[in-house]
Design an enzyme around this catalytic site. Structure first.
Site, PDB file in Angstrom:
ATOM      1  N   SER A 282      12.450  47.927  23.079  1.00  0.00           N
ATOM      2  CA  SER A 282      11.229  48.599  23.526  1.00  0.00           C
ATOM      3  C   SER A 282      10.962  49.777  22.601  1.00  0.00           C
ATOM      4  CB  SER A 282      11.407  49.119  24.952  1.00  0.00           C
ATOM      5  OG  SER A 282      12.385  50.144  24.976  1.00  0.00           O
ATOM      6  N   ASP A 283       9.707  50.143  22.453  1.00  0.00           N
ATOM      7  CA  ASP A 283       9.441  51.428  21.827  1.00  0.00           C
ATOM      8  C   ASP A 283       9.997  52.498  22.781  1.00  0.00           C
ATOM      9  OD1 ASP A 283       8.587  53.470  20.192  1.00  0.00           O
ATOM     10  OD2 ASP A 283       6.538  52.715  19.950  1.00  0.00           O
TER      11      ASP A 283
END
Ligand code: NAG
Ligand code: NAG
Ligand code: NAG
Ligand code: NAG
Ligand code: NAG
Ligand code: NAG
Ligand code: NAG
Length: 875
Positions: A282-283
């Site tokens: 994930s960012d």
């Protein structure tokens, strides 16, 4: 900068309050415009079926099969912050914590590194060898600092919106330029054993409203299937083809569903169609659910915390352990997550002599907190000041020089003779007087603009500013270090150089009223740069404008003033802002950069959907790609709008002659590519529910405050296990959820898609001669495809497909360059067939070759195999 990574985390999470109602439930979807829907795609395809990853997966299977439940859930999530992100470890089996580190242009938050020119400058070189060399150097530096994962390159944003805040991290507003530069960067980095991360999947084309928070979901990028394939996914596909080890999922949603839990995007497009074998992270703080994100194909939670960091809360870690024990996430999904991470580590050879991190992203001091997240002792050595620079400043300098783009050179004002009397105007000519690294994450525009702001930056080890480089050559220079016109005594015939700029960055910071995107300044230059240019141009006859910029600016306030004779876009040069520019100004070398985007006369020359940012809306902000394939030059050409300077434009001090072009068919084409191979075998593990004891913390283990662990208290582990054993329904699975692995789509079959898409369809050559009068120089040949007339697909008039840059050609010197077009280059994505289709293989595809998207002098025809100079140009 005393607490680099920690500060960045806190800033990132500002305003993002944890909504517990998000945890473990399917987020209600906001209404997206009619015609866009978030499609279900389950389950996550297992990794390991691509032959080139077979050995790595075999080793990974051997390791993962010995891991306990808590070890598997440990390595899929973050813990602690010596680097900007770190996974947990399985040290019992020799699997270390992985250090994930920004940025795409240099090792962030540390010393003795090279701050390379940004992606946009690199794209502007149009030099494949140099782009690759920069990748190699970046890889060596990340490895030297002990970072396992390089958080780059950036190919999304693709530069759809000229005002977008992070376009400068990538290589330019065209999928093929992004794809070639991205893939070469991946190759260079990974050959050093460092895992590269292609980011951000996908549609992160503006900064504002990108993140989920309690009151508002991140915006939805509503992208139709064909546009996704032909524009935004193209560079990701090329990176996967190059073997990229990691992908970062974006903050925003696509079609209303957050990228990190968008099953169609991660399971379907990325892992099945593109056959991605590495892991998806994930960012930072883009992770918004526990079970759903896992089922939708996310493999790693970064930095591991929920949206409010540093409280020991996570959607995964101990919760992932619980979700597997209670049967909500099948063990088979967790095994695949862990196997993908471990396999990537083996694939890059990181099991052999990979250095541990020898720097801290949190402090510059030798000693620091060993657990900075907890903000409490113990202390110890955290920085070893390893010098990883080697001679990479030469590569940085070359990129800065060769990316510098000459837009206009009336009267051949440039180059200047060494004897010229020069007056220099603008604070942009000299380094920030407070120090090159004075602003946190470069969130200011003071002094020469070497990079944008946000997480995509690195510290300058030194800064070679333009004024110093000019003064190294000449003492005939007067510098007025001000952005307002100083009214100097003038001798009108002196040369005047004016430095102006335009900045942008990540939404985490607001700079001079701009929220990451250039929402306030728009394309107007900062610090009244236009006024300065005008004032200077009223007094001097020979004006050169040097622009440091993140993207296009509006040149109209002064570009037609007769005394504004030369304009140089130096883009974002990084630490080597001076030497290359000075060499160009004095003619030691000809400029050879070309624009990686178009510069329009006015912002409204582009449609509202791309010219403007989407503003606040109640509920989810909707960013609908209603322009479809038509961004940048594709739009301008379709509408017959002449830009001020077109995509690909760039002058030299000399001129080039293109002749003797040839085209040769290599692989005969059919409508559809040959059928894909079936998937190879993948690791198989036992599906038995793990014993609850695999989740117990070892007796007496002392946890560190605020850190994330994968263990559960015995009582909770037993309770979860009881639910799992009873196979009690209780989890509200998303619509369409199932656990049956499938054969995968016809358009897949290898890394990046069906391998036949990369068959060379046509090979072209063209001979380029330096036909000018005085200077040597380097030319760029750009190849654009024009699809046959009368096909049932609406296609842009011309689209870039390949490019090549010559070596330095002396007067009269020539070089024959080769350009290649693959089957995919001649295909369109057919949404009904769900495959790449060559519309009419026997018909005339015209391959245009020239020096810019609006300067295409050579035409080659696929039907006759002939090439000609002087055909009626397409645009
Ligand atoms: C978004 O919706 C469009 C229109 O239904 C569809 O073609 C496209 O595949 C969808 N994309 C994703 C990622 O769901
Ligand atoms: C998880 O990783 C942390 C950090 O490396 C380590 O202290 C802990 O022992 C690991 N847990 C397991 C279950 O191995
Ligand atoms: C299992 O645990 C996860 C993580 O806490 C939770 O979201 C899920 O609802 C639980 N499932 C059941 C059936 O209790
Ligand atoms: C202006 O400069 C030129 C040379 O650059 C010189 O020939 C001329 O005499 C100067 N004029 C004045 C008024 O100083
Ligand atoms: C999954 O496979 C099982 C067993 O072959 C079958 O009964 C079931 O219908 C399949 N489910 C779906 C959604 O295809
Ligand atoms: C070669 C070099 O630049 N070394 C530097 C590495 O970092 C330390 C700490 O910042 C400096 O003292 C060295 O000069
Ligand atoms: C403390 C530490 O692990 N330092 C390592 C840093 O990286 C170099 C190689 O670049 C190793 O030699 C050091 O051991």
């Amino acid at each position: 900068m005393a607490f680099g990574a920690r500060t960045l985390w806190l800033l990132l999470s500002l305003g993002i309050l944890d909504s517990t109602s998000h945890a473990g439930t399917v987020l209600p979807r906001d209404t997206v415009p009619k015609g866009f829907e978030a499609i279900s795609y389950y389950p996550t395809p297992h990794g390991g079926w691509v032959p080139s990853w077979k050995d790595a997966y075999a080793k990974a299977q051997a390791l993962v099969s010995q891991m306990s439940l808590a070890e598997k859930t440990n390595i899929t999530g973050g813990a602690g912050i010596p680097c900007v992100g770190n996974t947990g470890s399985a040290l019992r089996l020799g699997f270390p914590q992985l250090c994930l580190q920004d940025s795409a242009l240099g090792v962030a938050s540390t010393d003795n590194i090279t701050a390379f020119p940004a992606g946009i400058t690199t794209g502007a070189t149009w030099d494949k060898d140099l782009i690759y060399a920069r990748g190699v150097a970046l890889g060596k530096q990340f490895r030297g600092k002990g970072a396992n994962v390089f958080l780059g390159p950036t190919v999304g944003p693709l530069g759809r919106k000229p005002l977008g805040g992070r376009n400068w991290e990538g290589f330019g507003s065209d999928p093929v330029l992004q794809a070639i530069a991205g893939a070469l960067t991946v190759k260079g980095v990974q050959e050093q054993g460092v895992i590269a991360t292609i980011k951000h999947l996908v549609g992160n084309e503006q900064e504002m409203f990108r993140m989920y928070n309690v009151i508002q979901p991140g915006y939805s990028a509503n992208i139709d299937d064909r546009t996704l394939h032909e524009i935004y996914l193209w560079p990701f596909a090329e990176a996967v083809r190059a073997g990229v080890g990691a992908v970062m999922s974006a903050y925003n949603a696509v079609n209303g569903s957050s990228c990190t839990q968008n099953s169609y995007l991660q399971n379907g497009i990325l892992k099945d169609e593109l056959g991605f074998q590495g892991f998806v992270m994930s960012d930072w703080f883009a992770h918004i659910s526990g079970v759903d994100s896992a089922l939708a194909g996310l493999d790693m939670s970064m930095p591991g915390d929920t949206m409010i960091p540093l409280f020991g809360n996570s959607y995964w870690k101990h919760e992932l352990t619980r979700a597997v024990l209670n049967g909500s996430i099948p063990l088979d999904r967790l095994n695949d997550m862990a196997t993908r991470i471990v396999a990537t580590w083996y694939k890059l050879g990181q099991d052999k002599n990979y250095p541990r991190p020898n720097f801290s992203a949190n402090t510059k001091s030798e000693d620091g907190l060993l657990y900075p997240g907890s903000a409490s002792p113990p202390w110890g050595q955290v920085n070893w000041f390893v010098d990883v620079q080697e001679d990479h400043h030469l590569i940085a300098r070359q990129v800065a020089q060769d990316g510098t783009t000459l837009l206009k050179n009336y009267d051949s004002l440039l180059p200047l003779p060494i004897s010229a009397r020069i007056k220099v105007f603008g604070t942009g000519a000299a380094v920030n007087p407070d120090g090159a690294n004075a602003c946190l994450n470069k969130a200011c525009n003071k002094g020469t603009l070497g990079m944008g702001w946000g997480s995509g930056v690195a510290d300058y080890p030194y800064f070679d500013d333009p004024i110093s480089a000019l003064r190294r050559r000449s003492s005939n220079i007067q510098f007025y270090d001000t952005d307002s016109y100083p009214n100097p005594p003038t001798n009108g015939t002196d040369a005047a150089i004016v430095f102006i700029s335009s900045d942008a960055g990540e939404n985490t910071f607001i700079v001079e009223g701009n929220h990451g995107d250039r929402d306030k300044s728009r394309q107007k230059t900062w610090h009244n740069g236009d006024d300065l240019v005008r004032r200077v141009a009223e007094k001097f006859e020979n004006v050169i404008v040097v622009v440091h910029t993140v993207g296009p600016i509006n040149l109209e306030p002064w570009i037609d003033m007769p005394s504004v004779k030369s304009v140089l876009f130096a883009h974002l040069p990084g630490q080597e802002a001076g030497e290359g520019l000075a060499r160009i100004i004095y003619g030691e070398v000809s400029p050879s950069g070309h624009l990686p985007y178009s510069i329009t006369h006015k912002e409204t020359d582009l449609p509202d959907s791309i010219a403007n940012l989407r503003g606040f809306a109640f509920g989810q902000v909707q960013d609908t790609y209603s322009e479809g394939l038509y961004i940048d030059y594709r739009w301008l050409n379709k509408k017959g709008i002449k830009p001020r300077y077109a995509f690909g434009h760039g002058l030299s001090y000399t001129t080039f002659d293109f002749s003797a072009a040839t085209i040769k068919s290599v692989t005969p084409l059919t409508n559809f590519p040959p059928a894909r191979e079936p998937k190879g075998p993948v690791p198989v593990y036992s599906d038995d529910l793990p014993d609850a004891s695999e989740a117990y913390a070892p007796a007496g283990f002392k946890t560190i405050w605020r850190y994330l662990y994968s263990w559960l208290p015995e009582k909770e582990a037993n309770e979860a296990h009881a639910i799992g054993v009873a196979r009690r329904p209780g989890y509200a699975y998303p619509v369409g959820y199932n656990q049956n692995q499938t054969a995968g789509p016809e358009s897949g079959g290898g890394e990046g898609g069906n391998p036949a898409l990369w068959d060379t369809a046509y090979e072209l050559t063209v001979t380029i001669r330096n036909a000018g009068g005085k200077h040597s120089g380097r030319a760029v040949a750009q190849a654009y495809v024009q699809f046959p007339a009368g096909i049932p697909y609406d296609t842009p008039i011309v689209q870039l497909r390949d490019f090549a840059k010559t070596k330095e050609l002396a007067l009269g010197g020539e070089e024959t360059v080769t350009l290649k077009l693959t089957r995919k280059d001649l295909s369109v994505w057919d949404v009904n067939a769900q495959n790449w289709v060559v519309p009419r293989p026997e018909a005339r595809f015209t391959i245009w070759i020239g020096e810019a998207s609006d300067n295409l002098g050579v035409a080659c025809y696929t039907d006759t195999g002939a090439c000609e100079v002087g055909a009626k140009r397409p645009v």
